[in-house]
Design a protein around this motif. Structure first.
Motif, short mmCIF file in Angstrom:
data_model
loop_
_atom_site.label_atom_id
_atom_site.label_comp_id
_atom_site.label_asym_id
_atom_site.label_seq_id
_atom_site.Cartn_x
_atom_site.Cartn_y
_atom_site.Cartn_z
N THR A 23 -33.36 60.14 61.15
CA THR A 23 -33.40 59.15 60.59
C THR A 23 -31.98 58.09 61.08
O THR A 23 -32.41 57.24 61.13
CB THR A 23 -32.97 59.53 59.07
OG1 THR A 23 -33.97 60.51 58.56
CG2 THR A 23 -32.50 58.61 58.20
N ALA A 24 -31.05 59.04 61.59
CA ALA A 24 -30.01 58.23 62.23
C ALA A 24 -30.34 57.44 63.48
O ALA A 24 -29.97 56.20 63.76
CB ALA A 24 -28.66 59.16 62.43
N LEU A 25 -31.18 57.96 64.20
CA LEU A 25 -31.67 57.46 65.40
C LEU A 25 -32.45 56.34 65.14
O LEU A 25 -32.45 55.30 65.58
CB LEU A 25 -32.42 58.56 66.26
CG LEU A 25 -33.05 57.67 67.44
CD1 LEU A 25 -32.02 57.14 68.38
CD2 LEU A 25 -34.05 58.81 68.23
N LEU A 26 -33.47 56.35 64.08
CA LEU A 26 -34.31 55.45 63.78
C LEU A 26 -33.69 54.06 63.13
O LEU A 26 -34.01 53.10 63.55
CB LEU A 26 -35.30 55.82 63.00
CG LEU A 26 -36.45 56.86 63.52
CD1 LEU A 26 -37.39 57.28 62.48
CD2 LEU A 26 -37.08 56.31 64.60
N ASP A 27 -32.53 54.47 62.43
CA ASP A 27 -31.69 53.54 61.81
C ASP A 27 -31.07 52.79 63.07
O ASP A 27 -31.11 51.52 62.90
CB ASP A 27 -30.73 54.04 60.88
CG ASP A 27 -31.11 54.31 59.57
OD1 ASP A 27 -32.24 54.02 59.16
OD2 ASP A 27 -30.40 55.20 58.82
N GLN A 28 -30.64 53.28 63.99
CA GLN A 28 -29.94 52.80 65.04
C GLN A 28 -31.03 51.76 65.91
O GLN A 28 -30.69 50.56 66.23
CB GLN A 28 -29.36 53.73 66.13
CG GLN A 28 -28.11 54.21 65.65
CD GLN A 28 -27.39 55.33 66.60
OE1 GLN A 28 -28.21 55.70 67.53
NE2 GLN A 28 -26.31 55.62 66.41
N VAL A 29 -31.97 52.22 66.00
CA VAL A 29 -33.41 51.45 66.90
C VAL A 29 -33.66 50.27 65.83
O VAL A 29 -34.07 49.22 66.61
CB VAL A 29 -34.59 52.55 66.81
CG1 VAL A 29 -35.71 51.70 67.30
CG2 VAL A 29 -34.40 53.69 68.02
N MET A 30 -33.77 50.44 64.59
CA MET A 30 -34.16 49.30 63.65
C MET A 30 -32.98 48.25 63.81
O MET A 30 -33.23 46.99 63.95
CB MET A 30 -34.21 49.87 62.43
CG MET A 30 -35.62 50.66 62.07
SD MET A 30 -37.14 49.73 62.31
CE MET A 30 -37.00 48.75 61.07
N LYS A 31 -31.98 48.52 63.70
CA LYS A 31 -30.71 47.63 63.90
C LYS A 31 -30.69 46.82 65.19
O LYS A 31 -30.36 45.77 65.41
CB LYS A 31 -29.42 48.33 63.71
CG LYS A 31 -29.01 48.79 62.52
CD LYS A 31 -27.75 49.41 62.26
CE LYS A 31 -27.59 49.95 60.65
NZ LYS A 31 -26.37 50.91 60.56
N HIS A 32 -30.98 47.62 66.37
CA HIS A 32 -31.06 47.18 67.57
C HIS A 32 -32.03 46.23 67.65
O HIS A 32 -31.83 45.03 68.14
CB HIS A 32 -31.17 48.01 68.72
CG HIS A 32 -31.14 47.62 69.88
ND1 HIS A 32 -30.26 47.02 70.74
CD2 HIS A 32 -32.54 47.63 70.84
CE1 HIS A 32 -30.63 46.71 71.86
NE2 HIS A 32 -31.95 46.90 71.93
N GLN A 33 -33.29 46.40 67.19
CA GLN A 33 -34.51 45.56 67.24
C GLN A 33 -33.95 44.13 66.37
O GLN A 33 -34.84 43.12 66.78
CB GLN A 33 -35.65 46.32 66.71
CG GLN A 33 -36.23 47.29 67.67
CD GLN A 33 -37.60 47.63 67.27
OE1 GLN A 33 -38.02 47.93 66.29
NE2 GLN A 33 -38.38 48.05 68.52
#
Length: 67
Positions: free
Chosen positions: A54-64
């Motif tokens: 979940t933390a990784l996906l949150d970071q990916v979403m923020k980056h995108q």
């Protein structure tokens, strides 16, 4: 997701398996399973690993979103 939108599910599954508790996945003898499907990923894992994903996906979403 497709390439024009970013990572596809298979690529994302590979990133997750290689970066989050790599020894815990079934591909290397662990119990965790990650399976790409057309609408996303199906993940069977410990609660601890789910939190990390979940933390990784949150970071990916923020980056995108920042691109």
């Amino acid at each position: 997701m497709n390439h024009k939108d970013g990572l596809d599910a298979k690529e994302l599954a590979g990133i997750i398996e290689s970066t989050i508790e790599p020894e815990s996945w079934s591909s290397v003898g662990g119990n965790g399973v990650i399976r790409p499907i057309p609408s996303g990923l199906v993940i069977t894992q410990s609660q601890k690993v789910h939190r990390k994903i979940t933390a990784l996906l949150d970071q990916v979403m923020k980056h995108q979103q920042s691109e």
